[in-house]
Write a protein that holds these residues in place. Structure first.
Motif, mmCIF file in Angstrom:
data_model
loop_
_atom_site.group_PDB
_atom_site.id
_atom_site.type_symbol
_atom_site.label_atom_id
_atom_site.label_comp_id
_atom_site.label_asym_id
_atom_site.label_seq_id
_atom_site.Cartn_x
_atom_site.Cartn_y
_atom_site.Cartn_z
ATOM 1 N N ILE A 137 0.858 -1.187 0.000
ATOM 2 C CA ILE A 137 0.000 0.000 0.000
ATOM 3 C C ILE A 137 0.897 1.241 0.000
ATOM 4 N N ARG A 138 0.494 2.226 -0.810
ATOM 5 C CA ARG A 138 1.185 3.508 -0.799
ATOM 6 C C ARG A 138 0.195 4.621 -0.457
ATOM 7 N N LEU A 139 0.684 5.598 0.292
ATOM 8 C CA LEU A 139 -0.139 6.739 0.681
ATOM 9 C C LEU A 139 0.395 8.007 0.031
ATOM 10 N N LYS A 140 -0.524 8.867 -0.349
ATOM 11 C CA LYS A 140 -0.153 10.204 -0.794
ATOM 12 C C LYS A 140 -0.580 11.181 0.301
ATOM 13 N N LEU A 141 0.403 11.980 0.760
ATOM 14 C CA LEU A 141 0.155 12.868 1.888
ATOM 15 C C LEU A 141 0.670 14.274 1.581
ATOM 16 N N VAL A 142 0.053 15.258 2.222
ATOM 17 C CA VAL A 142 0.558 16.635 2.158
ATOM 18 C C VAL A 142 1.097 16.976 3.539
ATOM 19 N N SER A 143 2.318 17.492 3.594
ATOM 20 C CA SER A 143 3.009 17.680 4.866
ATOM 21 C C SER A 143 2.586 18.955 5.567
ATOM 22 N N LEU A 144 2.714 18.961 6.875
ATOM 23 C CA LEU A 144 2.404 20.125 7.697
ATOM 24 C C LEU A 144 3.437 21.211 7.426
ATOM 25 N N GLN A 145 2.975 22.405 7.057
ATOM 26 C CA GLN A 145 3.867 23.521 6.771
ATOM 27 C C GLN A 145 4.102 24.397 7.994
ATOM 28 N N GLY A 146 3.171 24.412 8.914
ATOM 29 C CA GLY A 146 3.305 25.247 10.102
ATOM 30 C C GLY A 146 1.943 25.643 10.633
ATOM 31 N N MET A 147 1.935 26.672 11.467
ATOM 32 C CA MET A 147 0.708 27.150 12.094
ATOM 33 C C MET A 147 0.318 28.506 11.517
ATOM 34 N N LYS A 148 -0.974 28.697 11.305
ATOM 35 C CA LYS A 148 -1.498 29.953 10.793
ATOM 36 C C LYS A 148 -2.305 30.619 11.898
ATOM 37 N N VAL A 149 -1.904 31.846 12.241
ATOM 38 C CA VAL A 149 -2.574 32.598 13.300
ATOM 39 C C VAL A 149 -3.573 33.558 12.669
ATOM 40 N N SER A 150 -4.798 33.532 13.138
ATOM 41 C CA SER A 150 -5.843 34.416 12.621
ATOM 42 C C SER A 150 -5.590 35.844 13.091
ATOM 43 N N ALA A 151 -5.583 36.772 12.142
ATOM 44 C CA ALA A 151 -5.382 38.174 12.488
ATOM 45 C C ALA A 151 -6.588 38.758 13.199
ATOM 46 N N THR A 152 -7.727 38.104 13.090
ATOM 47 C CA THR A 152 -8.959 38.619 13.705
ATOM 48 C C THR A 152 -9.146 38.134 15.136
ATOM 49 N N SER A 153 -8.986 36.812 15.337
ATOM 50 C CA SER A 153 -9.283 36.245 16.654
ATOM 51 C C SER A 153 -8.052 35.814 17.434
ATOM 52 N N GLY A 154 -6.908 35.654 16.759
ATOM 53 C CA GLY A 154 -5.710 35.190 17.440
ATOM 54 C C GLY A 154 -5.626 33.690 17.570
ATOM 55 N N SER A 155 -6.631 32.958 17.069
ATOM 56 C CA SER A 155 -6.584 31.498 17.114
ATOM 57 C C SER A 155 -5.558 30.990 16.112
ATOM 58 N N SER A 156 -5.098 29.760 16.308
ATOM 59 C CA SER A 156 -4.120 29.175 15.389
ATOM 60 C C SER A 156 -4.589 27.801 14.937
ATOM 61 N N LYS A 157 -4.275 27.476 13.713
ATOM 62 C CA LYS A 157 -4.631 26.161 13.186
ATOM 63 C C LYS A 157 -3.512 25.680 12.276
ATOM 64 N N LYS A 158 -3.503 24.387 12.035
ATOM 65 C CA LYS A 158 -2.455 23.780 11.220
ATOM 66 C C LYS A 158 -2.678 24.087 9.745
ATOM 67 N N VAL A 159 -1.566 24.303 9.040
ATOM 68 C CA VAL A 159 -1.608 24.567 7.601
ATOM 69 C C VAL A 159 -0.832 23.456 6.903
ATOM 70 N N PHE A 160 -1.527 22.720 6.034
ATOM 71 C CA PHE A 160 -0.876 21.659 5.272
ATOM 72 C C PHE A 160 -0.574 22.151 3.867
ATOM 73 N N GLY A 161 0.445 21.549 3.269
ATOM 74 C CA GLY A 161 0.885 21.985 1.953
ATOM 75 C C GLY A 161 0.004 21.481 0.834
ATOM 76 N N THR A 162 0.502 21.642 -0.381
ATOM 77 C CA THR A 162 -0.236 21.218 -1.580
ATOM 78 C C THR A 162 0.532 20.187 -2.396
ATOM 79 N N GLU A 163 1.841 20.063 -2.151
ATOM 80 C CA GLU A 163 2.665 19.121 -2.923
ATOM 81 C C GLU A 163 2.646 17.758 -2.233
ATOM 82 N N GLU A 164 2.194 16.747 -2.961
ATOM 83 C CA GLU A 164 1.988 15.427 -2.375
ATOM 84 C C GLU A 164 3.280 14.628 -2.287
ATOM 85 N N ALA A 165 3.412 13.894 -1.190
ATOM 86 C CA ALA A 165 4.526 12.957 -1.003
ATOM 87 C C ALA A 165 3.977 11.542 -1.137
#
Length: 876
Positions: free
Chosen positions: A320-348
Motif C-alpha cells: 500500500i502507498r499513501l499520498k500525503l501533504v506535509s504540515l507547513q506550520g501554524m497559521k494565526v488568525s489576524a482577527t481572533s488570534g486562534s491558530s490552526k495547522k496549515v498543510f501543503g499542496t505538494e503530495e509525497a
C-alpha cells in the motif's frame, strides 16, 4: 557540557572508525582512562596545526622552529606529504597523511629555544589563558558598547541589553573514566529530533550493496536496517475509509506530521475530493507502472538515490502507498488570534510501512489553540505595524483596548511617492541578442557565444572564456541575461500568488523544477558593456580569436593552435582575464531579476533624502487611533513554526517599498526598497534598507555596506499605494531615455531651456575658435589646400553615416533612440568607454545622465521641498 575529559588525548588515526568497529562498547569504555592534563597555550596550539607557509602568523622567535632545517621539530612541518584521495574527486576531499604532533617534544623545544622572555609584553598576554565569558540577554542592562573597529564602519552599540558572566570550568577528577550517559531528565524521542527506533526494526547487518548517498555507489559494506515484515493487508479501497483525511507521521527518522489525501495499491487509487471518496481503477498499463514504481521505491530506500540521508533501510515489499501533504506550520488568525495547522499542496508518495499512526513525541509547538482576548494579544506598550488602511506601514505603540478595538499611538509619516518603482522603470539596462552583438563586432555568432562562455585549453585545463554566462543557468548582472524569445513565459496569463509553493518538503516529495537550461525558447542577451568587453578582448589577443574562429564548436583546444609560444599566450590571456572587472563579479542565477547598479545607487540616494526629511522636527506626527486587530501586526508575534503569507498574494516588483515585519537581523518596522527578486520557489527578495544596520551587507557589491539584506518576501509588508503605478505613469513616460530620466529627477522645462542656451553659446564659441584656427592655418600655409575628401567643416560624420550598413532590425531594445538603427549609433554606444579600454566599474556618463544626484531633482520626486522659510505643517 561537563568540561573537557582530557586536554592531552587525541584520536591517533587518519581515518574515522566504521560502524562495524564499534562493537562491545560498554567493555571498551570500562578500559579507557583519561588524564585531565592542561590545555595548550595559544601559540602552542598554532605551532601544532599551522603549516610552515603560515609561519608569519606566529611571533618571530617561533618561526625558525617551523622553517629551519636544524630545528628539532622540523619533521612536524613536511613540505611534501601524501594525500590519500580514497576514491574522491576534489583535492580538498582527500586525507592528508601528516605526522602526529608529539606535544611533549613541541612544548620542551619551544620552552628551551624560544623562552617567553623573547616575546613582547602584548604577545605574552595573548599567550596566557583567559577567562570564559557567557553573554546573556538582560533587559535591565542598557549600556553603550563602544565600537571595536570604527575603521571598517562598525558603530557604537547603543542600549545593549546583554550582560557578561564569568563561567567557572566544570571540575573533573584527575583520572576519571568516560561515561557516555544522558543527562537526567532527557526525553527520548524528543520533539523535533530524529530517532531511529520509532519504527519496528527486525535486524541490522552489514551488506555490500553499494549504497549511494553522495552521487556514487560505496565500495564498502554498509549497515542495513531491516523493518518488520508486514502481514498481508486489505486493499486500498477497504483501507481508505479509515485513512483518508487522517494525520499520520512520515519522514523517518524525523517523523513529520502529514495529512492523507490518497491511498493506492496495484489495483486502484482512492482519493479524497471535497471530503468525498473518489475511486479510480488502474488500467493494465497503470497497474504495471504502480508495481515498477513500488520496486524502485524499495530499492531507493535500501541503496539510496544519491542524496545524503537516503539508503540503508530494507523496507520489504510495498503493498500500500499513501499520498500525503506535509504540515507547513501554524497559521494565526489576524482577527481572533486562534491558530490552526496549515498543510501543503505538494503530495509525497510514501509506502505504508514507513508511516507512524501516532506521534512518538507530540510537539507542543504544533498544537492548535482557540481565540484569544485583545488584552492578551496586544499587551500595553508593545510595538505594532499597521497593515491596512491610510497609515499602512506606520509603526505604533499599544495604549490599551478601547471599544473592542486596539488603542495605538501611531507614528505618522508623510505620504511617500513611489520613487522605487519610478527608478526601476527609468534606469534600465539595454540588451541585444547574440546575433546582433556578433554583427556589431563583425564576427561569427558561434565565436561570440563561445567567447562569452567557457573556452577550455590544454594542457592545464585553462578556461580562457569571459564566463559572462556560466553553466547556462548563471549570468553576470549588468552584462548578460537569459530571456524567452518572445517575451516572458506565460505572458498575458492571470497573475498568480507569488511564493506559495511548499516550504517544507519530506521524503517522498518529487518537485519537478523547470530547467531553464533545456528550454529551447530561451536566448542570451548582452548589454553594451558586454559587447565592449568582447571588443577589448579581441583587440588585445587577435591571434586567440583567429584560432577559435577556425573551429568554434570544439569543446577543448590545444595550446599549439596559438602558435609556438601557445603556453605563454595562454598565461597572458589568463592574467588579463583575472584583472578585468567581471572576474570578481558574482555569477547570478538567470532567474534572478535585479536593478542595475546605477538604479540601486539612485534608490539609496533617494532613501537618504527621504530619511533626512523625516528626521526634521515636526515632519513626523503622532496620533492616538482606535484600530481593528486585523489591521495590526504585533512585534515578535510570528514564531519559527508559523506560516506567514501575504493576505492577497501580492507579488514583489522591483522598486517596491517594504516594511520589515519579522525578517531576521532587521529592526521592527524598518523600511527599504526591493532591488532584486529571486526564483519564486525560494520566496526571497533582496532589499536595500533606508538606514544602515548591523549585519547588513553590500548584496555582493550592489549597494553600500550595511544596507543590503536578503529577506523572505512573506516576512515583509508591501507599502506601495494602490495607485502607485498610475502615479509612476504620470511621472515617467513609458520606455526609457533622457526624457524619462529628466522626469524622475524633476528637471523643469526652464532648466532645459537654460541648458540648450548654454549648449548653443558653447557651440558658437567653439565654432569661432575653429574658424579662427582655420583662417590662421590658411594664412600661414596658403599654398596648402585641404582635400575635398577630408573636410574640416564637421560634415564628415554624416557622410560616414550614409555609407553605413543597410540591415534592418539591428539595435538595442528599448535604447530610447526612437526606433533608429545604424552603424553610428552602435559606435557611439560601444565607444562610450573608449575603444581599447577595459569596462569600468560604473558607466560615468550613465551615472551623470540617468542617476545624477541632483538634489532638487530627487527632492522633487520624493515630495520634499527645497529649503524655504518654515511654515506650520498640517496633519499627515
Amino acid at each position: 557540557y561537563r568540561g573537557c575529559i582530557s586536554w592531552g588525548w587525541f584520536y591517533p588515526y587518519h581515518y574515522g572508525p566504521l560502524i562495524s568497529d564499534l562493537t562491545d562498547l560498554p567493555n571498551v569504555f570500562k578500559k579507557i582512562k583519561f588524564d585531565i592534563g592542561a590545555p595548550l597555550k595559544p601559540f602552542e596550539q598554532l605551532m601544532g596545526c599551522l603549516p610552515p607557509a603560515s609561519a608569519s602568523i606566529v611571533p618571530k622567535p617561533y618561526r625558525k622552529l617551523m622553517c629551519s632545517s636544524d630545528s628539532p621539530i622540523i619533521h612536524f612541518y613536511p613540505e611534501k606529504f601524501e594525500v590519500d584521495m580514497n576514491g574522491k574527486k576534489n583535492p580538498w576531499e582527500g586525507v592528508n597523511i601528516l605526522p602526529f604532533i608529539d606535544i611533549t617534544l613541541l612544548k620542551n623545544t619551544m620552552a628551551s629555544m624560544c623562552p617567553d622572555n623573547l616575546l613582547t609584553v602584548d604577545e605574552r598576554r595573548r599567550n596566557s589563558r583567559g577567562k570564559v565569558f557567557c553573554y546573556m540577554y538582560d533587559a535591565a542592562c542598557n549600556e553603550t558598547v563602544p565600537s571595536f573597529n570604527r575603521d571598517i564602519g562598525i558603530r557604537d552599540l547603543h542600549k545593549c541589553n546583554s550582560r557578561i558572566d564569568v563561567l567557572d570550568e566544570p571540575s573533573t577528577e584527575p583520572t576519571s573514566s568516560f561515561k557516555p550517559t544522558l543527562i537526567e531528565g532527557t526525553r527520548i524521542p524528543y520533539p523535533g529530533f530524529p530517532s531511529l527506533n520509532v519504527l519496528p526494526m527486525k535486524s541490522a547487518e552489514l551488506k555490500p550493496i553499494g549504497v549511494n548517498c553522495f552521487g556514487t555507489s560505496s565500495k564498502y559494506p554498509t549497515t542495513i536496517l531491516s523493518l518488520q515484515t508486514l502481514p498481508q493487508l486489505p486493499g486500498a479501497e477497504q483501507l481508505a475509509d479509515n485513512i483518508l483525511g487522517k494525520s499520520l507521521y512520515i519522514n523517518w527518522p524525523m517523523m513529520h506530521e502529514a495529512k492523507v489525501v490518497a491511498v493506492s495499491d496495484e489495483k486502484c487509487i482512492v482519493r479524497s475530493v471535497k471530503r468525498k471518496k473518489k475511486l479510480k481503477m488502474h488500467s493494465a498499463k497503470d497497474a504495471q507502472k504502480w508495481v515498477e514504481e513500488s520496486e524502485l521505491m524499495s530499492e531507493i530506500y535500501e541503496k539510496g538515490d544519491g542524496q545524503p540521508g537516503s539508503g540503508g533501510v530494507d523496507i520489504g515489499n510495498v503493498q500500500i502507498r499513501l499520498k500525503l501533504v506535509s504540515l507547513q506550520g501554524m497559521k494565526v488568525s489576524a482577527t481572533s488570534g486562534s491558530s490552526k495547522k496549515v498543510f501543503g499542496t505538494e503530495e509525497a508518495d510514501v509506502p505504508l510501512q514507513m508511516v507512524l499512526w501516532q506521534s512518538p513525541a507530540p510537539d507542543p509547538r504544533f498544537e492548535e489553540r482557540g481565540p484569544m482576548t485583545l488584552k492578551d494579544r496586544f499587551p500595553s506598550k508593545s510595538q505594532v505595524v499597521l497593515t491596512k488602511g491610510k497609515y499602512r506601514g506606520c509603526t505604533g505603540s499599544i495604549l490599551g483596548v478601547v471599544d473592542e478595538k486596539v488603542g495605538v499611538k501611531v507614528q505618522i509619516l508623510p505620504p511617500e511617492p513611489p520613487f522605487g518603482l519610478a527608478i526601476a522603470r527609468t534606469v534600465q539596462e539595454s540588451f541585444i541578442s547574440t546575433n546582433d552583438a556578433a554583427k556589431v563586432l563583425k564576427m561569427k555568432q558561434t565565436v561570440f557565444a563561445k567567447i562569452t562562455g567557457s573556452v577550455f585549453f590544454q594542457p592545464g585545463n585553462y578556461d580562457l572564456g569571459l564566463n559572462l554566462k556560466y553553466k547556462k543557468d548563471f549570468c553576470v548582472l549588468g552584462y548578460t541575461r537569459r530571456r524567452y524569445k518572445h517575451g516572458k513565459k506565460n505572458e498575458g496569463a492571470p497573475k498568480k500568488a507569488w511564493g506559495r509553493k511548499d516550504t517544507v518538503l519530506v521524503v517522498g516529495n518529487q518537485r519537478n523544477e523547470e530547467s531553464s537550461a533545456s528550454d529551447k525558447n530561451m536566448v542570451w542577451e548582452y548589454t553594451p558593456k558586454a559587447v565592449r568587453l568582447v571588443a577589448a578582448f579581441r583587440q588585445k589577443f587577435p591571434k586567440f580569436f583567429a584560432a577559435i574562429s577556425k573551429n568554434p564548436d570544439s569543446y577543448r583546444y590545444e595550446a599549439n593552435i596559438l602558435g609556438s609560444k601557445g603556453l605563454d599566450e595562454m598565461k597572458q590571456i589568463r592574467e588579463w582575464l583575472n584583472n578585468i572587472e567581471t572576474a570578481k563579479m558574482p555569477r547570478t542565477p538567470c532567474s534572478t531579476d535585479e536593478m542595475p547598479h546605477a538604479a540601486i545607487a539612485a534608490v539609496q540616494r533617494a532613501a537618504d533624502v527621504r530619511v533626512a526629511e523625516n528626521e526634521k522636527e515636526g515632519v513626523v506626527k503622532h496620533a492616538n487611533l482606535k484600530i481593528p486587530s486585523s489591521a495590526l501586526y504585533l512585534e515578535g508575534s510570528t514564531l519559527p513554526t508559523d506560516v506567514l503569507h501575504h493576505a492577497d498574494g501580492e507579488s514583489p516588483e522591483l522598486g517596491d517599498r517594504v516594511v520589515n515585519l519579522c525578517a531576521n537581523g532587521l529592526s521592527f518596522g524598518a523600511r527599504g526598497t526591493v532591488v532584486g527578486i529571486h526564483e519564486e520557489s525560494t520566496g526571497c527578495v533582496e532589499v536595500v534598507m533606508d538606514k544602515e544596520f548591523i549585519g547588513g551587507s553590500t548584496l555582493q557589491g550592489s549597494c553600500s555596506n550595511f544596507r543590503g539584506k536578503l529577506c523572505l518576501w512573506n516576512h515583509l509588508l508591501k507599502v506601495n499605494a494602490s495607485d502607485s503605478m498610475d502615479i509612476v505613469d504620470q511621472m515617467i513616460p513609458v520606455g526609457s531615455g533622457k526624457s524619462a530620466i529628466d522626469n524622475i529627477l524633476g528637471v523643469s522645462k526652464e532648466d532645459e531651456v537654460e541648458k540648450e542656451d548654454e549648449k548653443k553659446k558653447s557651440a558658437e564659441k567653439k565654432e569661432i575658435k575653429q574658424s579662427n584656427k582655420i583662417a590662421l592655418d590658411e594664412n600661414k600655409n596658403a599654398w596648402k589646400q585641404p582635400s575635398p575628401m577630408k573636410s574640416r567643416g564637421g560634415k564628415q560624420g554624416a557622410w560616414r553615416e550614409a555609407a553605413g550598413p543597410s540591415e534592418k532590425g539591428l539595435g538595442f531594445k528599448g535604447a530610447g533612440r526612437g526606433g533608429k538603427t545604424g552603424l553610428h549609433s552602435w559606435r557611439r554606444m560601444l565607444a562610450s568607454n573608449g575603444p581599447t579600454g577595459l569596462p569600468k566599474t560604473e558607466n560615468a556618463s550613465f551615472e551623470k545622465t540617468n542617476t545624477a544626484d541632483s538634489a532638487a531633482g530627487l527632492k522633487a520626486i520624493l515630495g520634499v521641498k527645497n529649503e524655504a522659510p518654515k511654515q506650520p505643517t498640517g496633519d499627515a
